[in-house]
Design a protein around this motif. Structure first.
Motif, PDB file in Angstrom:
ATOM      1  N   MET A   1       0.841  -1.063  -0.008  1.00 38.82           N
ATOM      2  CA  MET A   1      -0.052  -0.053   0.098  1.00 38.82           C
ATOM      3  C   MET A   1       0.798   1.270  -0.087  1.00 38.82           C
ATOM      4  SD  MET A   1      -2.974   1.122   2.852  1.00 38.82           S
ATOM      5  CE  MET A   1      -3.913  -0.447   2.365  1.00 38.82           C
ATOM      6  N   GLY A   2       0.769   2.002  -1.041  1.00 37.16           N
ATOM      7  CA  GLY A   2       1.427   3.363  -1.089  1.00 37.16           C
ATOM      8  C   GLY A   2       1.192   4.343  -0.191  1.00 37.16           C
ATOM      9  N   THR A   3       2.108   5.307   0.042  1.00 39.72           N
ATOM     10  CA  THR A   3       1.801   6.402   1.031  1.00 39.72           C
ATOM     11  C   THR A   3       0.593   7.320   0.745  1.00 39.72           C
ATOM     12  OG1 THR A   3       4.229   6.752   1.177  1.00 39.72           O
ATOM     13  CG2 THR A   3       2.936   8.678   1.927  1.00 39.72           C
ATOM     14  N   SER A   4       0.346   7.405  -0.688  1.00 42.37           N
ATOM     15  CA  SER A   4      -0.717   8.065  -1.187  1.00 42.37           C
ATOM     16  C   SER A   4      -2.096   7.535  -0.848  1.00 42.37           C
ATOM     17  CB  SER A   4      -0.714   8.587  -2.516  1.00 42.37           C
ATOM     18  OG  SER A   4      -2.071   9.236  -2.984  1.00 42.37           O
ATOM     19  N   GLN A   5      -2.127   6.206  -1.064  1.00 40.72           N
ATOM     20  CA  GLN A   5      -3.245   5.406  -0.443  1.00 40.72           C
ATOM     21  C   GLN A   5      -3.381   5.415   0.836  1.00 40.72           C
ATOM     22  OE1 GLN A   5      -3.137   1.620  -2.193  1.00 40.72           O
ATOM     23  NE2 GLN A   5      -5.367   0.946  -1.646  1.00 40.72           N
ATOM     24  N   ARG A   6      -2.470   5.245   1.792  1.00 38.39           N
ATOM     25  CA  ARG A   6      -2.638   5.229   3.253  1.00 38.39           C
ATOM     26  C   ARG A   6      -3.128   6.744   3.580  1.00 38.39           C
ATOM     27  NH1 ARG A   6       2.161   2.453   3.417  1.00 38.39           N
ATOM     28  NH2 ARG A   6       3.602   4.451   3.546  1.00 38.39           N
ATOM     29  N   SER A   7      -2.575   7.688   2.942  1.00 44.27           N
ATOM     30  CA  SER A   7      -3.188   9.058   3.356  1.00 44.27           C
ATOM     31  C   SER A   7      -4.734   9.162   2.897  1.00 44.27           C
ATOM     32  CB  SER A   7      -2.390  10.217   2.471  1.00 44.27           C
ATOM     33  OG  SER A   7      -1.080  10.059   2.945  1.00 44.27           O
ATOM     34  N   ASP A   8      -5.118   8.676   1.787  1.00 42.82           N
ATOM     35  CA  ASP A   8      -6.596   8.819   1.284  1.00 42.82           C
ATOM     36  C   ASP A   8      -7.462   7.951   2.281  1.00 42.82           C
ATOM     37  OD1 ASP A   8      -5.783  10.330  -0.773  1.00 42.82           O
ATOM     38  OD2 ASP A   8      -5.761   8.606  -2.208  1.00 42.82           O
ATOM     39  N   ILE A   9      -6.916   6.872   2.738  1.00 44.31           N
ATOM     40  CA  ILE A   9      -7.731   6.087   3.809  1.00 44.31           C
ATOM     41  C   ILE A   9      -7.764   6.796   4.927  1.00 44.31           C
ATOM     42  CG2 ILE A   9      -7.996   3.991   5.349  1.00 44.31           C
ATOM     43  CD1 ILE A   9      -6.490   2.514   2.784  1.00 44.31           C
ATOM     44  N   LEU A  10      -6.664   7.435   5.647  1.00 46.43           N
ATOM     45  CA  LEU A  10      -6.738   8.089   6.744  1.00 46.43           C
ATOM     46  C   LEU A  10      -7.420   9.450   6.709  1.00 46.43           C
ATOM     47  CD1 LEU A  10      -5.632   8.654   9.543  1.00 46.43           C
ATOM     48  CD2 LEU A  10      -3.808  10.000   8.463  1.00 46.43           C
ATOM     49  N   GLY A  11      -7.400  10.129   5.666  1.00 45.64           N
ATOM     50  CA  GLY A  11      -8.436  11.213   5.084  1.00 45.64           C
ATOM     51  C   GLY A  11      -9.772  10.962   5.275  1.00 45.64           C
ATOM     52  N   GLU A  12     -10.251   9.653   4.845  1.00 38.93           N
ATOM     53  CA  GLU A  12     -11.620   9.326   4.738  1.00 38.93           C
ATOM     54  C   GLU A  12     -12.195   9.038   6.129  1.00 38.93           C
ATOM     55  OE1 GLU A  12     -13.994   9.193   2.302  1.00 38.93           O
ATOM     56  OE2 GLU A  12     -12.325  10.273   1.143  1.00 38.93           O
ATOM     57  N   ILE A  13     -11.023   8.294   6.943  1.00 39.86           N
ATOM     58  CA  ILE A  13     -11.409   8.001   8.398  1.00 39.86           C
ATOM     59  C   ILE A  13     -11.765   9.171   9.214  1.00 39.86           C
ATOM     60  CG2 ILE A  13     -10.459   6.997  10.666  1.00 39.86           C
ATOM     61  CD1 ILE A  13      -8.857   5.065   8.921  1.00 39.86           C
ATOM     62  N   LEU A  14     -10.932  10.242   9.018  1.00 38.72           N
ATOM     63  CA  LEU A  14     -11.115  11.415   9.724  1.00 38.72           C
ATOM     64  C   LEU A  14     -12.375  12.238   9.284  1.00 38.72           C
ATOM     65  CD1 LEU A  14      -7.454  13.131   9.733  1.00 38.72           C
ATOM     66  CD2 LEU A  14      -8.492  11.813  11.417  1.00 38.72           C
ATOM     67  N   LYS A  15     -12.695  12.017   8.094  1.00 40.69           N
ATOM     68  CA  LYS A  15     -14.040  12.697   7.691  1.00 40.69           C
ATOM     69  C   LYS A  15     -15.010  11.853   8.197  1.00 40.69           C
ATOM     70  CE  LYS A  15     -12.488  14.238   3.064  1.00 40.69           C
ATOM     71  NZ  LYS A  15     -12.480  14.125   1.479  1.00 40.69           N
ATOM     72  N   LEU A  16     -15.042  10.784   8.223  1.00 40.40           N
ATOM     73  CA  LEU A  16     -16.138  10.085   8.829  1.00 40.40           C
ATOM     74  C   LEU A  16     -16.250  10.201  10.569  1.00 40.40           C
ATOM     75  CD1 LEU A  16     -15.947   6.470   7.461  1.00 40.40           C
ATOM     76  CD2 LEU A  16     -17.792   8.093   7.094  1.00 40.40           C
ATOM     77  N   ASP A  17     -14.868  10.615  11.039  1.00 34.70           N
ATOM     78  CA  ASP A  17     -15.108  11.183  12.628  1.00 34.70           C
ATOM     79  C   ASP A  17     -15.538  11.957  12.626  1.00 34.70           C
ATOM     80  OD1 ASP A  17     -14.275  10.708  15.263  1.00 34.70           O
ATOM     81  OD2 ASP A  17     -12.328  11.836  14.796  1.00 34.70           O
ATOM     82  N   ILE A  18     -15.389  13.347  11.845  1.00 35.31           N
ATOM     83  CA  ILE A  18     -15.981  14.569  11.892  1.00 35.31           C
ATOM     84  C   ILE A  18     -17.475  14.187  11.865  1.00 35.31           C
ATOM     85  CG2 ILE A  18     -16.015  16.975  10.929  1.00 35.31           C
ATOM     86  CD1 ILE A  18     -13.301  16.669  10.155  1.00 35.31           C
TER      87      ILE A  18
END
Length: 207
Positions: A1-18
């Protein structure tokens, strides 16, 4: 899993958290007006303040001079100091902004940041300490559990933290309790340390 993909997943998790944090707060305030909860939440915030706990516990150690309590007193003090250091370091690393910056809240240093919640970690550590590490009467367990859960929920309702900040903080508090348990200071060592800190071994102190 690339850095960009991990960042996208983290971003989605944070959006759901908000999103879920907003839904939780909205749902609660639909049934209970914020004005009625605010005073209660503020009292909970103060009741788990790190500086208040540290200063209050040092005063308790100084005032209540009982050898039977030395072990408990010193180990809890160790845990409180550990919690402050761990949370400060993690907040400086993650640097997640709070949901809102409130005018009635200290915003200096790591307290500008949201992840993890120091109140959640501290309340969870105190819960584990008095139920697992140095158990108090079972009669007091339910009030301590209720206080811990109320503190954690109040962090979200006051817009101090998102849900993941609180969940992460609680997990860190449990880990801190595990660390304190592993590094537990025994009765004799605790007695020697507290006697030294209270000047019993210094010139002019008690002999």
């Amino acid at each position: 899993m690339g850095t960009s993909q991990r960042s996208d997943i983290l971003g989605e998790i944070l959006k759901l958290d908000i999103l879920w944090t907003k839904k939780l707060v909205t749902s609660v305030f639909q049934h209970i007006p914020f004005a009625k909860l605010r005073l209660y939440c503020k009292c909970l915030e103060i009741s788990c303040n790190g500086i208040a706990w540290l200063a209050g516990w040092l005063a308790f150690i100084w005032i209540v001079d009982s050898k039977s309590l030395y072990e408990m007193q010193l180990n809890l003090l160790f845990g409180l100091i550990l919690d402050i250091i761990v949370i400060a370091v993690l907040k400086a690393i993650f640097r997640r902004r709070r949901p809102a910056v409130c005018s009635d809240m200290l915003t200096l240093g790591p307290d500008k940041f949201s992840f993890p919640s120091g109140h959640a970690s501290r309340s969870a550590f105190i819960l584990m300490f008095f139920i697992v590490l140095s158990p108090v009467s079972e009669f007091l367990w339910m009030p301590i559990v209720s206080w811990t859960l109320s503190v954690c929920l109040s962090r979200i309702l006051l817009s101090r933290h998102y849900i993941l900040d609180v969940v992460g903080g609680m997990g860190i508090g449990i880990i801190e309790a595990f660390i304190v348990g592993l590094l537990w200071i025994g009765e004799n060592a605790a007695s020697n340390i507290i006697n030294y800190l209270t000047n019993d071994y210094l010139p002019g102190g008690e002999e």
